[in-house]
Scaffold this active site. Structure first.
Site, mmCIF file in Angstrom:
data_model
loop_
_atom_site.group_PDB
_atom_site.id
_atom_site.type_symbol
_atom_site.label_atom_id
_atom_site.label_comp_id
_atom_site.label_asym_id
_atom_site.label_seq_id
_atom_site.Cartn_x
_atom_site.Cartn_y
_atom_site.Cartn_z
ATOM 1 N N TRP A 143 24.969 19.782 -8.464
ATOM 2 C CA TRP A 143 26.194 20.468 -8.026
ATOM 3 C C TRP A 143 25.701 21.904 -7.542
ATOM 4 O O TRP A 143 26.461 22.392 -6.541
ATOM 5 C CB TRP A 143 27.045 20.413 -9.389
ATOM 6 C CG TRP A 143 27.647 19.233 -9.645
ATOM 7 C CD1 TRP A 143 27.524 18.405 -10.600
ATOM 8 C CD2 TRP A 143 28.816 18.361 -8.816
ATOM 9 N NE1 TRP A 143 28.171 17.181 -10.543
ATOM 10 C CE2 TRP A 143 28.701 17.196 -9.427
ATOM 11 C CE3 TRP A 143 29.492 18.812 -7.704
ATOM 12 C CZ2 TRP A 143 29.707 16.460 -9.041
ATOM 13 C CZ3 TRP A 143 29.988 17.796 -7.047
ATOM 14 C CH2 TRP A 143 30.167 16.655 -7.775
ATOM 15 N N ASP A 161 29.654 28.128 -12.036
ATOM 16 C CA ASP A 161 30.435 26.828 -12.090
ATOM 17 C C ASP A 161 30.117 26.291 -13.376
ATOM 18 O O ASP A 161 29.306 25.816 -13.809
ATOM 19 C CB ASP A 161 29.897 25.970 -11.110
ATOM 20 C CG ASP A 161 30.192 24.582 -10.964
ATOM 21 O OD1 ASP A 161 31.227 24.232 -11.822
ATOM 22 O OD2 ASP A 161 29.915 23.516 -10.229
ATOM 23 N N LYS A 198 36.848 17.764 -17.260
ATOM 24 C CA LYS A 198 35.752 17.153 -18.169
ATOM 25 C C LYS A 198 36.032 17.620 -19.495
ATOM 26 O O LYS A 198 35.893 16.927 -20.597
ATOM 27 C CB LYS A 198 34.312 17.863 -17.813
ATOM 28 C CG LYS A 198 33.839 16.836 -16.347
ATOM 29 C CD LYS A 198 33.372 17.997 -15.255
ATOM 30 C CE LYS A 198 33.245 17.368 -13.803
ATOM 31 N NZ LYS A 198 32.925 16.078 -13.785
HETATM 32 C C1 LIG Z 1 29.287 20.876 -12.610
HETATM 33 C C2 LIG Z 1 30.118 20.542 -11.496
HETATM 34 N N1 LIG Z 1 30.633 21.110 -10.588
HETATM 35 C C3 LIG Z 1 31.425 20.644 -9.575
HETATM 36 C C4 LIG Z 1 31.965 19.474 -9.373
HETATM 37 C C5 LIG Z 1 32.940 18.770 -8.823
HETATM 38 O O1 LIG Z 1 34.375 18.900 -9.142
HETATM 39 P P1 LIG Z 1 35.464 18.442 -8.449
HETATM 40 O O2 LIG Z 1 35.296 16.923 -8.228
HETATM 41 O O3 LIG Z 1 36.692 18.677 -9.290
HETATM 42 O O4 LIG Z 1 35.600 19.144 -7.048
HETATM 43 C C6 LIG Z 1 31.737 18.546 -10.787
HETATM 44 C C7 LIG Z 1 32.309 17.209 -10.789
HETATM 45 O O5 LIG Z 1 31.746 16.188 -11.361
HETATM 46 C C8 LIG Z 1 30.916 19.019 -11.695
HETATM 47 O O6 LIG Z 1 30.315 18.212 -12.727
#
Ligand SMILES: Cc1ncc(COP(=O)(O)O)c(C=O)c1O
Length: 362
Positions: free
Chosen positions: A103, A173, A197
């Site tokens: 991510w 994040d 989550k």
């Molecule tokens: C740590 C992290 N950042 C970003 C995201 C992306 O999130 P979204 O699908 O809401 O854009 C996720 C999704 O699984 C994630 O686990």
């Protein structure tokens, strides 16, 4: 399937049963509204109370001061990957990224489209299996901000505390471990988390942002992309994700009133994770944990089995025990048990005992 299973999905993920029950009970008629949460205006009294309550409860849980705005946005964390550089990375500036998993890498890729970036740390060469130790960071003291991912959902790698970036605003994040423990918010410029989550359903992303940072937004940005605009409009510049905000409020109330706050939640989370890591460590011939021990996540427990055939067997036998959604992310394979706040200890016990029996049968 007409019976609840133990749902180890990485997200959207398990929600507290009392929260689901309240949603069910209020679905036809939200008290005081005469209609359901899905049917009422975001400008009316009942929803105003909900959004104010969600903000107040998040502030209470995390001790968020008035120096910070709390926003409820759409577009998921992915939109934040772009909004952060679009708003905060000024002309001629550079931003630092700490990469401990997939991510963080995606966040960097989006930022690269908007401006100049640097990698202050990467664990790519070891397959993203650890967080930096003190002294591993190569920080730019003039960076516009430093971005990191406190819990890498795919690899199951988590920081135990925040990196020290001095005067450079730290942006986190926190999508997959938001509200899993107390944070010292004053150490951050911004914390963001898609809710699906640990904090609610998909469709709403919580952003906690130092108000002076939001002032950096350029005046010519499209209004939905401007943090300054969202702060001024108190998340109501357009129709916000009303249902998601309602559920985030219920989850926050559950944490405050039924769990007793984030310190208690963290104790529970640590105890749950330990049960699974203990089984992994007791059966190293069958289970190989992905993260190095000091970087293990208490939210996403990731491990591999010796072969694809054993992994498939593990997954299909687990399902028979009502242990569901354990397949690792498609990019890394293996097994991932996401044990967010709402996963009951009984679910973790059931998985730990299944894993022990499975290892003995191999
Ligand atoms: C740590 C992290 N950042 C970003 C995201 C992306 O999130 P979204 O699908 O809401 O854009 C996720 C999704 O699984 C994630 O686990």
């Amino acid at each position: 399937m007409d019976e609840r299973v133990y749902n180890f999905s990485a997200g959207p993920a398990v929600l507290p049963v009392p929260v689901l029950e309240q949603i069910r009970d209020e679905m036809l008629c939200l008290p005081g509204a005469g209609a359901s949460i899905l049917e009422i205006s975001h400008r009316g009294g009942p929803f105003t109370e909900i959004i104010q309550s969600a903000e107040a409860n998040l502030r209470k849980l995390l001790d968020i001061s008035d120096d910070y705005a709390v926003l409820f946005l759409q577009g998921g964390s992915r939109l934040q990957f772009s909004m952060i550089p679009i708003n905060l990375l000024g002309e001629g500036q550079s931003a630092d990224y700490i990469l401990t998993g997939s991510w963080g890498k995606k966040a960097l890729q989006e930022a690269q489209k908007e401006g100049k970036t640097r990698v202050a740390f990467t664990a790519k060469d070891s397959g993203f299996d650890h967080v930096p130790a003190e002294g591993d960071l190569d920080l730019d003291p003039n960076a516009a901000y430093c971005h990191y991912t406190c819990n890498e959902t795919i690899e199951g790698v988590q920081f135990a505390g925040e990196p020290d970036t001095g005067d450079v605003p730290l942006i986190c994040d926190a999508s997959s471990d938001f509200l899993h423990r107390k944070l010292d918010v004053s150490r951050y410029g911004m914390i963001y988390a898609c809710a699906q989550k640990n904090a609610g359903p998909s469709g709403v992303t919580v952003v906690i942002m130092r108000k002076d940072l939001a002032e950096r937004s350029g005046d010519n940005l499209p209004s939905y992309l401007s943090y300054k605009n969202h702060v001024q409009e108190e998340s109501l510049g357009n129709t916000p994700p009303t249902f998601g905000i309602y559920v985030v409020d219920l989850v926050a109330k559950w944490l405050l009133n039924e769990i007793g706050g984030l310190d208690k939640m963290f104790d529970r989370n640590k105890a749950k994770a330990l049960k699974l890591y203990d089984v992994i460590d007791a059966h190293t011939d069958v289970y190989k944990g992905h993260a190095q021990p000091h970087s293990r996540s208490v939210m996403n427990v990731t491990f591999n089995l010796p072969s694809d055939e054993l992994t498939s067997r593990f997954l299909s036998e687990a399902k028979k025990h009502k242990l569901d959604a354990l397949k690792g992310h498609r990019s890394v394979g293996g097994i991932r048990a996401s044990i967010y706040n709402a996963m009951p200890i009984e679910g973790v016990d059931a998985l730990a005992s299944f894993m022990t029996d499975f290892a003995k049968s191999c």
